[in-house]
Design an enzyme around this catalytic site. Structure first.
Site, PDB file in Angstrom:
ATOM      1  N   THR A   1    -110.987 -19.543 -31.395  1.00  0.00           N
ATOM      2  CA  THR A   1    -110.855 -18.214 -30.799  1.00  0.00           C
ATOM      3  C   THR A   1    -109.702 -18.202 -29.812  1.00  0.00           C
ATOM      4  O   THR A   1    -108.943 -17.239 -29.735  1.00  0.00           O
ATOM      5  CB  THR A   1    -112.171 -17.818 -30.109  1.00  0.00           C
ATOM      6  OG1 THR A   1    -113.231 -17.873 -31.070  1.00  0.00           O
ATOM      7  CG2 THR A   1    -112.084 -16.411 -29.553  1.00  0.00           C
TER       8      THR A   1
ATOM      9  N   ASP B   1    -114.997 -28.812 -24.126  1.00  0.00           N
ATOM     10  CA  ASP B   1    -114.617 -28.939 -25.532  1.00  0.00           C
ATOM     11  C   ASP B   1    -113.216 -29.528 -25.682  1.00  0.00           C
ATOM     12  O   ASP B   1    -112.917 -30.197 -26.683  1.00  0.00           O
ATOM     13  CB  ASP B   1    -114.713 -27.583 -26.233  1.00  0.00           C
ATOM     14  CG  ASP B   1    -113.828 -26.521 -25.587  1.00  0.00           C
ATOM     15  OD1 ASP B   1    -113.702 -26.508 -24.346  1.00  0.00           O
ATOM     16  OD2 ASP B   1    -113.283 -25.693 -26.330  1.00  0.00           O
ATOM     17  N   ARG B   2    -112.347 -29.302 -24.686  1.00  0.00           N
ATOM     18  CA  ARG B   2    -110.981 -29.821 -24.769  1.00  0.00           C
ATOM     19  C   ARG B   2    -110.972 -31.346 -24.689  1.00  0.00           C
ATOM     20  O   ARG B   2    -110.295 -32.011 -25.471  1.00  0.00           O
ATOM     21  CB  ARG B   2    -110.116 -29.198 -23.672  1.00  0.00           C
ATOM     22  CG  ARG B   2    -109.917 -27.696 -23.850  1.00  0.00           C
ATOM     23  CD  ARG B   2    -109.234 -27.076 -22.642  1.00  0.00           C
ATOM     24  NE  ARG B   2    -107.860 -27.555 -22.492  1.00  0.00           N
ATOM     25  CZ  ARG B   2    -107.107 -27.277 -21.418  1.00  0.00           C
ATOM     26  NH1 ARG B   2    -107.612 -26.567 -20.416  1.00  0.00           N
ATOM     27  NH2 ARG B   2    -105.871 -27.733 -21.360  1.00  0.00           N
TER      28      ARG B   2
ATOM     29  N   ASP C   1    -106.396 -27.310 -31.283  1.00  0.00           N
ATOM     30  CA  ASP C   1    -107.648 -26.647 -31.649  1.00  0.00           C
ATOM     31  C   ASP C   1    -107.360 -25.165 -31.873  1.00  0.00           C
ATOM     32  O   ASP C   1    -107.095 -24.414 -30.935  1.00  0.00           O
ATOM     33  CB  ASP C   1    -108.688 -26.823 -30.552  1.00  0.00           C
ATOM     34  CG  ASP C   1    -110.089 -26.423 -31.004  1.00  0.00           C
ATOM     35  OD1 ASP C   1    -110.197 -25.586 -31.923  1.00  0.00           O
ATOM     36  OD2 ASP C   1    -111.064 -26.940 -30.442  1.00  0.00           O
TER      37      ASP C   1
ATOM     38  N   THR D   1     -95.120  -2.998 -46.675  1.00  0.00           N
ATOM     39  CA  THR D   1     -95.629  -2.938 -45.299  1.00  0.00           C
ATOM     40  C   THR D   1     -96.796  -3.902 -45.112  1.00  0.00           C
ATOM     41  O   THR D   1     -96.913  -4.560 -44.069  1.00  0.00           O
ATOM     42  CB  THR D   1     -96.053  -1.510 -44.948  1.00  0.00           C
ATOM     43  OG1 THR D   1     -94.928  -0.649 -45.108  1.00  0.00           O
ATOM     44  CG2 THR D   1     -96.541  -1.412 -43.510  1.00  0.00           C
TER      45      THR D   1
ATOM     46  N   TYR E   1    -105.927 -33.949 -14.293  1.00  0.00           N
ATOM     47  CA  TYR E   1    -105.941 -32.491 -14.414  1.00  0.00           C
ATOM     48  C   TYR E   1    -106.167 -31.929 -13.027  1.00  0.00           C
ATOM     49  O   TYR E   1    -107.100 -32.334 -12.322  1.00  0.00           O
ATOM     50  CB  TYR E   1    -107.070 -32.072 -15.369  1.00  0.00           C
ATOM     51  CG  TYR E   1    -106.921 -30.694 -15.961  1.00  0.00           C
ATOM     52  CD1 TYR E   1    -105.999 -30.435 -16.970  1.00  0.00           C
ATOM     53  CD2 TYR E   1    -107.721 -29.651 -15.525  1.00  0.00           C
ATOM     54  CE1 TYR E   1    -105.872 -29.175 -17.526  1.00  0.00           C
ATOM     55  CE2 TYR E   1    -107.609 -28.382 -16.067  1.00  0.00           C
ATOM     56  CZ  TYR E   1    -106.686 -28.149 -17.076  1.00  0.00           C
ATOM     57  OH  TYR E   1    -106.565 -26.889 -17.624  1.00  0.00           O
TER      58      TYR E   1
END
Length: 248
Positions: free
Chosen positions: A123, A101-102, A120, A175, A92
């Site tokens: 959020t 967390d990744r 994942d 709608t 990376y």
């Protein structure tokens, strides 16, 4: 010598401090709770009787708050990426900006299936590739479903709010159904496209794991086929708890 899984789990509480909630799992009895960030008293209740906490946080304020609560409860805490380094090789370009967390989720997926893609749906939406040899390659970050919902509300206040648990038709005739379909199917389409792109770039097969707060919605509505893994980050934190001290 590697710590046995039984020893690692004894008295262990793992905590995933996300952008929206704090997700706690007691490994002795399997008790689990999702708490708001400010719920320190409830968190103390979860930590009662714990011997250690292994945690990951993408929110600096939550990291500091958890340390304070752990100290108040007299329970030692170690964080992925701080006290507990990543056992995967990180390919990376900017590791300092990589959310722990990744790679924690990828650690669990790799130990279970080898070459894997972790989706994942939290959020934020992240899609990450880990190779058969344990090399973390990274992947895209996109808005989560909540961002789609809030964006629609903000940009088009005259329209009804999307219902995130709806099952809208592909060709809506009201709608409300039209808004539901646009947000839900649109989000699922984003996830499908990101996974397809990572698979194409990877040039080979990989086991797909789907986790995060919106994973069930994606698995229900999308054409994506993957393993349901609601506790994937906790499984990764549990593996970190069992890593030998020399690896830290």
């Amino acid at each position: 010598m590697k710590v046995s899984q039984d020893a690692a789990v004894s008295g262990l509480v793992t905590v995933d401090c996300g952008n929206s909630t704090i997700d706690c799992l007691r490994h002795d009895d399997g008790a689990r709770a999702r708490l708001p960030h400010e719920a320190s008293d409830e968190l103390c209740g979860i930590l009662a009787g714990a011997r250690r906490i292994v945690a990951v946080s993408v929110v600096p304020g939550s990291l500091a708050a958890l340390r304070m609560v752990a100290e108040r409860c007299g329970v030692p805490v170690a964080f992925a990426g701080i006290e507990l380094p990543c056992p995967l090789r990180l390919d990376y370009a900017t590791p300092a900006t990589l959310g722990a967390d990744r790679w924690v989720g990828c650690l669990a997926a790799h130990r279970e299936a080898g070459r894997a893609i972790v989706v994942d749906c939290g959020t934020a939406t992240t899609v990450n590739l880990v190779e058969e040899d344990g090399t973390f390659r990274g992947g895209p970050i996109a808005p989560g479903l909540r961002a789609f919902e809030l964006g629609m509300r903000h940009a088009t206040p005259a329209l009804p709010s999307p219902r995130l648990d709806a099952d809208p038709p592909a060709l809506p005739r009201t709608t409300q159904d039209a808004v539901d379909a646009g947000v839900l199917h649109g989000y699922c389409g984003l996830v499908e496209r990101l996974v397809a792109g990572v698979l194409a770039a990877a040039r080979g097969g990989a086991t797909v794991f789907v986790t995060g707060g919106n994973a069930d919605r994606v698995r229900r509505l999308a054409r994506l086929r993957g393993r349901s893994a609601p506790d994937l980050v906790h499984r990764g934190l549990r593996l970190l708890a069992a890593e030998p001290p020399c690896a830290r």
